[in-house]
Scaffold this motif. Structure first.
Motif, mmCIF file in Angstrom:
data_model
loop_
_atom_site.group_PDB
_atom_site.id
_atom_site.type_symbol
_atom_site.label_atom_id
_atom_site.label_comp_id
_atom_site.label_asym_id
_atom_site.label_seq_id
_atom_site.Cartn_x
_atom_site.Cartn_y
_atom_site.Cartn_z
ATOM 1 N N ASP A 54 0.929 -1.110 -0.072
ATOM 2 C CA ASP A 54 -0.021 -0.145 -0.042
ATOM 3 C C ASP A 54 0.762 1.366 0.180
ATOM 4 O O ASP A 54 2.015 1.284 0.544
ATOM 5 N N GLY A 55 0.248 2.390 -0.554
ATOM 6 C CA GLY A 55 0.957 3.560 -0.417
ATOM 7 C C GLY A 55 1.922 3.774 -1.537
ATOM 8 O O GLY A 55 2.015 3.743 -2.687
ATOM 9 N N THR A 56 3.247 3.920 -1.051
ATOM 10 C CA THR A 56 4.264 4.431 -2.137
ATOM 11 C C THR A 56 4.607 3.408 -2.938
ATOM 12 O O THR A 56 4.327 2.260 -2.979
ATOM 13 N N PRO A 57 4.943 3.750 -4.307
ATOM 14 C CA PRO A 57 5.169 2.844 -5.419
ATOM 15 C C PRO A 57 6.298 1.765 -4.897
ATOM 16 O O PRO A 57 7.185 2.046 -4.037
ATOM 17 N N HIS A 58 6.076 0.639 -5.512
ATOM 18 C CA HIS A 58 6.693 -0.508 -4.861
ATOM 19 C C HIS A 58 7.434 -1.240 -6.512
ATOM 20 O O HIS A 58 6.685 -1.475 -7.045
ATOM 21 N N ALA A 59 8.786 -1.348 -6.591
ATOM 22 C CA ALA A 59 9.228 -2.083 -7.811
ATOM 23 C C ALA A 59 9.535 -3.475 -7.593
ATOM 24 O O ALA A 59 10.106 -3.773 -6.430
ATOM 25 N N PHE A 60 9.114 -4.318 -8.492
ATOM 26 C CA PHE A 60 9.349 -5.730 -8.495
ATOM 27 C C PHE A 60 10.226 -6.241 -9.613
ATOM 28 O O PHE A 60 9.907 -5.523 -10.624
ATOM 29 N N GLU A 61 11.293 -6.852 -9.507
ATOM 30 C CA GLU A 61 12.036 -7.273 -10.695
ATOM 31 C C GLU A 61 12.215 -8.812 -10.900
ATOM 32 O O GLU A 61 12.338 -9.369 -9.693
ATOM 33 N N VAL A 79 22.257 -13.391 -17.550
ATOM 34 C CA VAL A 79 20.919 -12.946 -17.480
ATOM 35 C C VAL A 79 20.382 -12.541 -19.057
ATOM 36 O O VAL A 79 21.210 -11.818 -19.786
ATOM 37 N N VAL A 80 19.524 -13.401 -19.368
ATOM 38 C CA VAL A 80 18.818 -13.182 -20.705
ATOM 39 C C VAL A 80 17.876 -12.329 -21.031
ATOM 40 O O VAL A 80 17.326 -11.925 -22.163
ATOM 41 N N TYR A 81 17.078 -11.965 -19.645
ATOM 42 C CA TYR A 81 16.031 -11.062 -19.719
ATOM 43 C C TYR A 81 15.758 -10.545 -18.349
ATOM 44 O O TYR A 81 15.796 -11.405 -17.294
ATOM 45 N N ARG A 82 15.379 -9.174 -18.368
ATOM 46 C CA ARG A 82 14.867 -8.671 -16.963
ATOM 47 C C ARG A 82 13.864 -7.894 -17.102
ATOM 48 O O ARG A 82 13.725 -7.233 -18.028
ATOM 49 N N GLY A 83 12.786 -8.422 -16.460
ATOM 50 C CA GLY A 83 11.520 -7.480 -16.378
ATOM 51 C C GLY A 83 11.264 -6.622 -15.010
ATOM 52 O O GLY A 83 11.560 -7.261 -13.813
ATOM 53 N N GLU A 84 10.658 -5.643 -15.020
ATOM 54 C CA GLU A 84 10.373 -5.005 -13.962
ATOM 55 C C GLU A 84 8.961 -4.366 -14.073
ATOM 56 O O GLU A 84 8.513 -4.018 -15.117
ATOM 57 N N LEU A 85 8.323 -4.387 -12.825
ATOM 58 C CA LEU A 85 7.003 -3.969 -12.703
ATOM 59 C C LEU A 85 6.907 -2.951 -11.332
ATOM 60 O O LEU A 85 7.345 -3.290 -10.342
ATOM 61 N N LEU A 86 6.032 -1.824 -11.705
ATOM 62 C CA LEU A 86 6.181 -0.657 -10.591
ATOM 63 C C LEU A 86 4.437 -1.005 -10.187
ATOM 64 O O LEU A 86 3.816 -0.522 -11.007
ATOM 65 N N PHE A 87 4.476 -1.063 -8.812
ATOM 66 C CA PHE A 87 3.129 -1.049 -8.131
ATOM 67 C C PHE A 87 3.014 -0.042 -7.207
ATOM 68 O O PHE A 87 3.731 -0.083 -6.358
ATOM 69 N N ARG A 88 1.948 0.426 -7.326
ATOM 70 C CA ARG A 88 1.414 1.352 -5.894
ATOM 71 C C ARG A 88 -0.162 1.237 -6.010
ATOM 72 O O ARG A 88 -0.984 1.218 -6.660
ATOM 73 N N GLY A 89 -0.307 0.302 -4.809
ATOM 74 C CA GLY A 89 -1.707 0.258 -4.244
ATOM 75 C C GLY A 89 -2.063 1.281 -3.149
ATOM 76 O O GLY A 89 -1.645 1.606 -2.359
ATOM 77 N N VAL A 90 -3.282 1.684 -3.256
ATOM 78 C CA VAL A 90 -3.784 2.631 -2.448
ATOM 79 C C VAL A 90 -5.199 2.259 -2.139
ATOM 80 O O VAL A 90 -6.166 2.121 -3.006
ATOM 81 N N ARG A 91 -5.722 2.513 -0.680
ATOM 82 C CA ARG A 91 -6.965 2.114 -0.303
ATOM 83 C C ARG A 91 -7.745 3.334 -0.488
ATOM 84 O O ARG A 91 -7.292 4.551 -0.042
ATOM 85 N N PRO A 92 -8.843 3.190 -0.846
ATOM 86 C CA PRO A 92 -9.851 4.859 -0.759
ATOM 87 C C PRO A 92 -10.190 4.998 0.585
ATOM 88 O O PRO A 92 -10.260 4.241 1.270
#
Length: 77
Positions: free
Chosen positions: A47-54, A64-77
């Motif tokens: 929750d809250g701040t952006p969080h990077a996953f790799e 390493v033949v490939y690297r992917g990254e996903l940036l996620f930010r979860g916010v509760r209303p």
């Protein structure tokens, strides 16, 4: 079939894959990274701040033949 290893890193942890997965080629490893990252995020759901996953795909030689990254930010209303 070559074996690939999928190492996962986020802000808090690093998990090195010691088992691996037999896949046809580098392209199949790239596709696996794309399907693996969303499931990693789903297990954390920060929750809250952006969080990077790799996720890095290594071949049997350890390159390493490939690297992917996903940036996620979860916010509760």
């Amino acid at each position: 079939m070559p074996r690939y290893f999928f190492d996962v890193k986020d802000a808090d942890t690093y998990r090195r894959d010691e088992v691996g997965l037999d896949l046809a080629d580098d392209e199949a490893a790239r596709k696996h990274v794309g399907s693996l990252l969303p499931s990693v995020v789903q297990h954390s759901l920060p929750d809250g701040t952006p969080h990077a996953f790799e996720c890095s795909a290594r071949n049997g030689a350890g390159m390493v033949v490939y690297r992917g990254e996903l940036l996620f930010r979860g916010v509760r209303p």
